[in-house]
Every structure is written in C-alpha cells, then in structure tokens.
Design an enzyme around this catalytic site. Structure first.
Site, mmCIF file in Angstrom:
data_model
loop_
_atom_site.group_PDB
_atom_site.id
_atom_site.type_symbol
_atom_site.label_atom_id
_atom_site.label_comp_id
_atom_site.label_asym_id
_atom_site.label_seq_id
_atom_site.Cartn_x
_atom_site.Cartn_y
_atom_site.Cartn_z
ATOM 1 N N TYR A 122 0.817 -1.216 0.000
ATOM 2 C CA TYR A 122 0.000 0.000 0.000
ATOM 3 C C TYR A 122 0.854 1.272 0.000
ATOM 4 C CZ TYR A 122 -5.005 1.021 0.802
ATOM 5 O OH TYR A 122 -6.322 1.346 0.673
ATOM 6 N N ASP A 182 -7.436 -3.159 4.771
ATOM 7 C CA ASP A 182 -8.343 -2.449 3.859
ATOM 8 C C ASP A 182 -9.482 -3.386 3.443
ATOM 9 O OD1 ASP A 182 -9.340 -0.498 2.202
ATOM 10 O OD2 ASP A 182 -7.826 -0.720 0.653
ATOM 11 N N ASP A 208 -6.909 -15.286 4.061
ATOM 12 C CA ASP A 208 -8.063 -15.762 3.286
ATOM 13 C C ASP A 208 -9.025 -16.544 4.184
ATOM 14 O OD1 ASP A 208 -6.046 -17.642 3.461
ATOM 15 O OD2 ASP A 208 -6.239 -18.393 1.422
ATOM 16 N N LYS A 214 -0.796 -13.347 5.601
ATOM 17 C CA LYS A 214 -0.717 -14.398 4.576
ATOM 18 C C LYS A 214 0.722 -14.931 4.567
ATOM 19 C CE LYS A 214 -2.460 -16.660 1.043
ATOM 20 N NZ LYS A 214 -3.515 -17.674 1.169
HETATM 21 O O1 AKG Z 1 -7.008 6.296 -0.402
HETATM 22 C C1 AKG Z 1 -7.864 5.763 -1.077
HETATM 23 O O2 AKG Z 1 -8.278 6.252 -2.137
HETATM 24 C C2 AKG Z 1 -8.471 4.470 -0.624
HETATM 25 C C3 AKG Z 1 -8.169 4.173 0.813
HETATM 26 C C4 AKG Z 1 -9.032 3.116 1.391
HETATM 27 O O3 AKG Z 1 -9.746 2.396 0.728
HETATM 28 C C5 AKG Z 1 -9.017 2.929 2.838
HETATM 29 O O4 AKG Z 1 -8.198 3.533 3.530
HETATM 30 O O5 AKG Z 1 -9.834 2.144 3.331
HETATM 31 MG MG MG Z 2 -10.800 0.946 1.920
#
Ligand code: AKG
Ligand code: MG
Ligand code: NDP
Length: 416
Positions: A159, A306, A282, A229
């Site tokens: 991320y 997320d 998962d 994972k």
């Molecule tokens: O920063 C974004 O556009 C998505 C972030 C996201 O989905 C989250 O932090 O849950």
């Molecule tokens: Mg999100």
C-alpha cells in the site's frame, strides 16, 4: 499563501509529556470537508456533534470548528495545490482533527491523498471498530455477534505505493537487478512487467501490535488476532506474525499455549486471560462470516486491513456506518471507512453515519464520553425508529426514507 481562518473563540488541544491530552472547553478542531459526498455528510456530522456537545455539557463546552483544505477544494483554494503544506501543519499543530473522503487527482502526482496524509504524518494505526447497531439490516443471520476492532498497519506494505509501470526504464532496471544481482528466476514475463515492493519492518509491525495489545488491555477485550498471509509471503506477512508474537511474549509476558505460537497473558487490570492468536488472511474472511464471536481485536497489515474493513462493515450494515481513526503517538485524524461515492455527490442522499461515528470516536479521544454516548443514543434511536437513509431503507421492511440531512435531524431528535 495561508487560507486557514483560526476561530477567535477557540483554544488548542495540547499533548502532555505522558501523551495524555489537555482539552480546553472550546477546542479548535480542524476539519477537511472532503470530496464527492463530503459536501453532504460533513455539515451533517458537525451539526450532530454540536448538538450532542451542547446537550451533554449545558453549553459549557463547544467545538470551534476550523476548516482546512485537501483534495478538490484545496486545488480550488490554493491555485491547483491538492495537498497544501499548511493543512499538514494544522493537523500536527491542533493534534485532533477529522476529514471527509478524498478523491485522488488524476495525474496529480499522488497515488492517494489519504495514503499521503497517513505517510506524511506517520499516522501508523488505522483503527476501525466494527459493531452492530440493533435494527440495522444485515446479510448475515446473527450480526450481533460481530464486535471487532481492526488495527490496520497504515504506513507500510504494498500500500506504500512503491511500484513501477511496465515498460518503463525504472521497471526494467528493477527486473534486471533482480535477475542479474539477486538470482531471481521467477518473474514469469520479464519483458513487460509492472513491479512493486512490499516493505514490512519489525519496528513498523511492533509499534502497531503494541497499540493493539494496549487497547485490548485497556478495553478489557478477550483476544488479539494477527491476520496475515505468511504461508505464502514468509518474510513480510509471515514476519508480521512472528514479530507480533515476539512482542506479546517480550513486552506483555505472554506464555505459549500448547507449545505456541498462540500465547496468552493476564490482563494486568482485570486478571482476565488475553489470548494472542493468528489466522491466515483468506481463512479469516471465512471466519468472520462463520464464527465472528471468536474474534475481537485484530492486528493486520495495510492491504489485508483495507479488505477486512469493508468486508466486516458489510456484515453490520455496510460502509455507510463504518467509522475509523488514523493515529500516531500524538496526532489523531478521524475519517470514515468509505470513499467519495461520486455518483451520489451533492444529492443529500447518503448515510452520514460513518462520519458521525468517526466523530463519536473523536469525542471519546477528547475524553468527552458524555457527548459520545448521546451520539450513540441518537443513532440507535433513529435506526430503531426506522427513519434511515437509502442504504438501510432499501433493506428494511416498513422503513421511512430520509435524506442525509434529515437523518442527521433524526439522530439529534433521538438524543433527547
Ligand atoms: O485512499 C484511497 O483512495 C483508498 C483508501 C481506502 O480504501 C481505505 O483507507 O480504506
Ligand atoms: Mg478501503
Ligand atoms: N478514506 C478515503 O478518503 C477513501 C477514499 N476512497 C476514494 O473514493 C473514491 C470512490 O471509491 P469507491 O471505490 O467507489 O468506494 P466508495 O466507498 O466511495 O463507494 C462505494 C459504494 O459504497 C456505498 N457507500 C459509500 N459511502 C456510503 C455512504 N456514506 N452511505 C451509503 N452508502 C455508501 C455506495 O454503495 P451503493 O452504490 O450500493 O449505494 C457506494 O457506491 C475513489 O477515488 C477512492 O480512491 C475510497 C476509500 C476511502
């Protein structure tokens, strides 16, 4: 050039040496309205919170809201600057703030403004509580069994956005390095391949798991589950679990259960046993559906967190009612789990519940628990009366459809 107008009637929240907050009776709270549906939900959130604070403290306390800018509104205000430096400074200086969702500018040099905010301010914890409010429509039979708090690592992992586009010199250079200097033979199509890096560190993992375990103790919860994972990504996700267990043993005195790696220790405040366990990511998506009562506090990596946030939110009514906080050791930036839902922007339609409940977390962070309780009471009352926004109305029998702002009025009405 500065565009932030500091309210004359407010005072700053400050942090004491021990990390606790000094909260004046009229704290200045910066807010970012947000893009898309931000224009709908942010004013409703402010109105609901003002009503709760006024009622809880007989007008002796109030919030001095201070608008700060990021995203589309910043680009308009600061001549094309989506991410003004003074916004970052204000979030740091005023310690506690709240934001609506933000869109990522196309070609603006940012992968995501939300991720950039978290990285720049080192807001390494994304805390997302997920629990069911009585009467909320749910696709599962027993949504009341869902009561979890996700601690998502917010600064590392895939991320972090370290990746290179297929066909670029940079991608080719990384591929060449991997093949020629690292002996990598597993890149299936090395000619035209986009390539990314997944950093996961001991320090980044341990500071997150430390916060999650401290929360487990302070809130008298039963268990902490490390979600990873690691069977596939051994040195990143697997290391996350190993470092998490190591921290539990070394800093919290956890002892292995049946030879480990699961372990447990006694809550120093209550004497109750806290179990530290792990589940592969998962399988966890199945577990939360089939055996939600067995999970309590969850610590996980950025991308898993997320996915888990939205999946769990769906079990208790959806992301229209899913709150969250981004935290460092001293700065807190509260925000909803959902995004800008652009197709509904400006229609006074969506559920403001997620941002209202994010602000409810903010009130508790300020120590204003009486006002927070009123927010919860108002939300519960509005939902039980079935006066709800479209997302709940379409799934509830006999519900009365309310707009975003009308729902806010219902919440206020039910605080009485
Ligand atoms: O920063 C974004 O556009 C998505 C972030 C996201 O989905 C989250 O932090 O849950
Ligand atoms: Mg999100
Ligand atoms: N922290 C942040 O600021 C975040 C920003 N984003 C950004 O938001 C943009 C849009 O992302 P997208 O993937 O469409 O995800 P969104 O979360 O914006 O919306 C997805 C769907 O979720 C439902 N939803 C979202 N918010 C609400 C609400 N308040 N009330 C009721 N339902 C809601 C709607 O479902 P339905 O259609 O069924 O009604 C909506 O179409 C992207 O630019 C993304 O990067 C995404 C996530 C977090």
């Amino acid at each position: 050039m500065g565009h932030i107008q500091v309210p004359a009637n407010g005072e700053k929240v400050t942090v004491n040496a021990d990390g606790s907050l000094n909260v004046p009776n009229t704290p200045i709270i910066p807010f970012i309205e947000g893009d898309g549906i931000g224009v709908d939900i942010t004013p409703v959130m402010r109105k609901v919170i003002d009503a709760a604070v006024s009622k809880a403290y007989n007008d002796e306390k109030s919030i001095a809201w201070m608008e700060i800018f990021c995203g589309e509104k910043a680009a308009e205000t600061y001549s094309g600057d989506w991410f003004p430096a003074e916004t970052l400074e204000a979030i740091k200086e005023y310690v506690v703030s709240i934001k609506g969702p933000l869109t990522t500018p196309v070609g603006g040099g940012f992968r995501s403004l939300n991720v950039a905010l978290r990285q720049e301010l080192d807001l390494y914890v994304c805390q997302r509580p997920v629990r069911w409010f009585s009467g909320v429509p749910s696709p599962v039979k027993e949504p009341n069994k869902v009561d979890m708090v996700i601690f998502r690592e917010n600064s590392e992992d895939i991320y972090a956005g370290i990746e290179w586009k297929a066909g670029t010199d940079e991608a080719n250079k990384v591929v060449k390095f991997l093949q020629e200097e690292m002996g990598v033979k597993k890149i299936r199509f090395p000619q035209e391949v986009g390539i990314g890096v997944k950093p996961v560190s001991e320090e980044g993992t341990k500071r997150l798991v430390r916060k999650a375990l401290q929360y487990t103790i302070d809130q008298d919860r039963d268990s902490l589950t490390l979600v990873h994972k690691g069977n596939i990504m051994k040195f990143t996700e697997g290391a996350f679990a190993d470092w998490g267990y190591e921290l539990a043993r070394e800093e919290f005195g956890a002892q292995p259960i049946d030879g480990g790696p699961w372990c447990s220790f006694k809550n120093p405040n209550t004497g109750k046993e806290i179990v530290v366990k792990d589940v592969i990511a998962d399988a966890m998506l199945q577990q939360i559906l089939l055996r939600p009562a067995e999970y309590d506090v969850i610590a996980t990596l950025n991308l898993n967190g997320d996915y888990l946030s939205d999946a769990l939110a769906a079990q208790v009514g959806g992301i229209g009612i899913a709150p969250g906080a981004n935290l460092s050791d001293d700065v807190a930036l509260f925000e909803a789990t959902h995004g800008t839902a652009p197709k509904y922007a400006g229609q006074d339609k969506v559920n403001p519940g997620s941002l209202i409940l994010s602000a409810e977390m903010m009130l508790r962070h300020l120590g204003w628990n009486e006002a927070a309780e009123l927010v919860v009471k108002g939300m519960e009352g509005a939902i039980e009366a079935k006066t709800v926004t479209y997302d709940f109305e379409r799934l509830m029998d006999g519900a009365e459809l309310k707009s975003c702002s009308e729902f806010g009025e219902e919440v206020i009405k039910h605080m009485a």
